[in-house]
Write a protein that holds these residues in place. Structure first.
Motif, PDB file in Angstrom:
ATOM      1  N   HIS A  26      57.953  26.349  18.501  1.00 45.35           N
ATOM      2  CA  HIS A  26      56.884  25.618  19.201  1.00 45.35           C
ATOM      3  C   HIS A  26      56.188  24.655  18.247  1.00 45.35           C
ATOM      4  O   HIS A  26      55.948  23.491  18.597  1.00 45.35           O
TER       5      HIS A  26
ATOM      6  N   ARG B 208      57.478  32.112  16.901  1.00 44.16           N
ATOM      7  CA  ARG B 208      56.959  30.945  17.617  1.00 44.16           C
ATOM      8  C   ARG B 208      57.026  29.669  16.792  1.00 44.16           C
ATOM      9  O   ARG B 208      56.431  28.645  17.171  1.00 44.16           O
TER      10      ARG B 208
ATOM     11  N   ARG C 111      54.982  22.621  28.825  1.00 43.53           N
ATOM     12  CA  ARG C 111      56.272  22.110  28.353  1.00 43.53           C
ATOM     13  C   ARG C 111      57.089  21.585  29.540  1.00 43.53           C
ATOM     14  O   ARG C 111      57.878  20.627  29.399  1.00 43.53           O
TER      15      ARG C 111
ATOM     16  N   HIS D 155      52.161  16.040  21.427  1.00 39.48           N
ATOM     17  CA  HIS D 155      53.492  15.904  20.810  1.00 39.48           C
ATOM     18  C   HIS D 155      53.816  14.430  20.565  1.00 39.48           C
ATOM     19  O   HIS D 155      54.273  14.047  19.473  1.00 39.48           O
TER      20      HIS D 155
ATOM     21  N   TRP E 164      58.516  21.738  17.351  1.00 39.62           N
ATOM     22  CA  TRP E 164      58.598  20.774  18.452  1.00 39.62           C
ATOM     23  C   TRP E 164      57.313  19.961  18.554  1.00 39.62           C
ATOM     24  O   TRP E 164      57.355  18.742  18.755  1.00 39.62           O
TER      25      TRP E 164
ATOM     26  N   VAL F  32      51.558  27.296  27.432  1.00 41.79           N
ATOM     27  CA  VAL F  32      52.565  26.469  26.780  1.00 41.79           C
ATOM     28  C   VAL F  32      53.740  26.231  27.723  1.00 41.79           C
ATOM     29  O   VAL F  32      54.226  25.093  27.869  1.00 41.79           O
TER      30      VAL F  32
ATOM     31  N   TRP G 190      50.856  31.753  26.168  1.00 41.31           N
ATOM     32  CA  TRP G 190      52.216  31.237  26.082  1.00 41.31           C
ATOM     33  C   TRP G 190      52.843  30.989  27.455  1.00 41.31           C
ATOM     34  O   TRP G 190      53.564  30.002  27.643  1.00 41.31           O
TER      35      TRP G 190
END
Length: 527
Positions: free
Chosen positions: A44, A41, A433, A444, A47, A429, A400
């Motif tokens: 992730h 992972r 995303r 982010h 990012w 996630v 996730w």
């Protein structure tokens, strides 16, 4: 402030991400997260933009306290993988620009540790705190041939390592001075453990219960002396490594030798009020003896940011650029980011504040998608300490995707480490995303903005204009930040204009800054 080598340059730009290994990602289908799961992972994390990961203990342990009862400091617990797996994780993270810190349990071991088993049969072994006879208050009866009893640090199966007592007492001969043989041996053992791990590529340690070493230590002066000694050794032997402290009092811990300390839900003269005045003063993990606190990030809007601002200003003055304060969203010991009845709308302004304030931000796994504290879970490895301190609710598996077990594990549901959040609308996630307006994308963007704008980082100047609603401050003389976590609209008279860098319902009119409920804004000022 004792003279230390300056902190490694990379620390000033650190954005921490805490991983509870058993709950993050399970690669082998046994229901427990592991090192290879973390490695799978890493994209992730890369990012997201975090650059420093802290792992809760992954050493060999009976897991009576989730790994904080260490039975071998030099070996990885088989349920997490092997030493080679950990080395590959560190290498893979490094290729993505991510450093890895481990949790160092310095003040106690498991009663299954070979040191303790030897001491339980040897009256001349002084690694632990023992009485020769009897059982004073707080002590536990000897489990071996050695008569008397020993002092635990937390649970009975966590015997306190002997780092000495600050004050002697002829009636209590177990109170050895800090320069006695046992305390000296334990200081050397700490250096050995740290050196071993750092030579394998680790970037440093977060130290558990760092204030707990020397007993009966008013002002923690003798405990501070131990960390000062270790910091000087670290500066010489591993100058690019760092020590983070679980002390909750940076005005004491950083001058003692730590590179940074966290504002926590405990610590200092005010029992962690700096953090609790913002959030984490609610369900499940707050001492019942602490008076109720109106948090600033409660949607009801009854709090003030002034308590936090004053505590930060005092700590910053003491540290004078010689170390850092870190501000966590949460951790494995207290409720996930929340204050009062939580809604998803409260989280964006909280992150807008955390990622633009000069503290080092620390994101607890899952908080970037708004994972919830899950109440009323059964005890798992020492997680439930009574009705007011259920830590299990902050340790549930990472979410996730919408697949079985939220993508955490392929194990049958009854073998999962802890139950998942049962809510049908639990965040994931994958879903976030795919949604550019999600909390995950906001975090982010804010991490990227902090990295691209030095004035928003740990060394940029800070001018606080208003600590009510909205919370208004200027970073680096030219970046205006405004945060309004309450439901109602708020405004503040401000006679400037600027370019919006990241906003949700915030506007600079030239005469005022206006912010809708649950709004925030970061502006680059004109001129």
């Amino acid at each position: 402030m004792t003279s230390f080598r300056p902190a490694p340059a990379w620390l000033a730009d650190a954005v921490f991400y805490q991983i509870y290994p058993q709950s993050f990602a399970d690669s082998d289908g046994d229901g427990i997260g592991d090192v290879n799961g973390i490695a799978e992972r890493l994209d992730h994390l890369a990012w997201l933009g975090v650059n420093t990961v802290w792992l809760n203990p992954c050493f060999v342990s009976p897991f009576g306290d989730a790994g904080y009862d260490v039975a071998d400091y030099l070996a990885v617990a088989p349920r997490y993988g092997t030493a080679d797996d950990l080395a590959r994780l560190v290498d893979a993270a490094g290729r993505r620009g991510i450093r890895v810190l481990l949790d160092l349990v310095a003040g106690h071991t498991s009663d299954a540790h070979p040191w303790f088993r030897a001491a339980a049969d040897d009256p001349d072994d002084h690694r632990y705190i023992w009485t020769a006879e009897g059982r004073p208050e707080g002590f536990v009866a000897s489990p071996g041939a050695r008569p008397g009893s020993y002092l635990p640090n937390f649970f009975a199966f966590q015997p306190a390592l002997n780092f000495g007592y600050a004050r002697g007492n002829p009636a209590e001969p177990w109170r050895q001075p800090v320069d006695a043989e046992g305390p000296r041996a334990n200081r050397e053992a700490l250096r050995t453990v740290m050196d071993h791990r750092l030579r394998l590529g680790l970037a440093g340690f977060r130290v558990d219960m760092a204030a707990s070493l020397v007993k009966d230590d008013p002002g923690k002066a003798e405990t501070a002396g131990i960390w000062t000694e270790l910091r000087h050794w670290l500066d010489a032997a591993h100058p690019d490594a760092v020590l983070l402290s679980e002390w909750g009092d940076p005005e004491v811990s950083v001058p003692a030798g730590f590179h940074a300390d966290f504002f926590l839900h405990f610590g200092g003269a005010a029992n962690g009020l700096a953090l609790r005045s913002l959030w984490s003063n609610g369900t499940g993990t707050v001492d019942a003896a602490w008076p109720p606190q109106d948090c600033y990030f409660d949607a009801a809007g009854r709090g003030s940011a002034q308590t936090f601002v004053d505590a930060y200003a005092k700590a910053s003055t003491t540290l004078a650029g010689n170390g850092f304060v870190s501000l966590p969203t949460a951790n494995h010991d207290f409720s996930r980011l929340r204050c009062g009845p939580r809604t998803a709308e409260q989280l964006p302004p909280a992150f807008a504040f955390q990622l633009t304030w000069p503290t080092l931000p620390a994101i607890y796994y899952g908080d970037e998608i708004g994972m919830r504290y899950v109440p009323d879970l059964p005890d798992k490895e020492g997680s439930v300490l009574g009705p007011r301190f259920n830590r299990a609710g902050s340790r549930t598996p990472m979410q996730w995707d919408d697949g079985p077990n939220a993508g955490f594990s392929t194990a049958p549901e009854d073998r999962i480490y802890l139950p998942l959040d049962p809510s049908p609308d639990r965040p994931t996630v994958a879903a976030q995303r795919a949604d550019g307006t999600s909390l995950l994308h906001l975090v982010h963007r804010l991490i990227a903005l902090r990295g691209a704008t030095p004035e928003l980082g740990s060394h940029g100047s800070l001018e606080v204009l208003h600590t009510g609603y909205p919370f208004v401050y200027v970073r680096g003389g030219r970046y205006l930040v405004v945060v309004n976590p309450r439901r109602e609209r708020a405004s503040y008279p401000y006679g400037g204009t600027g370019r919006a860098l990241e906003t949700a319902g915030a506007e600079l009119t030239g005469a005022r800054v206006e912010v809708r409920g649950f709004g925030y804004g970061v502006f680059e000022l004109d001129g």
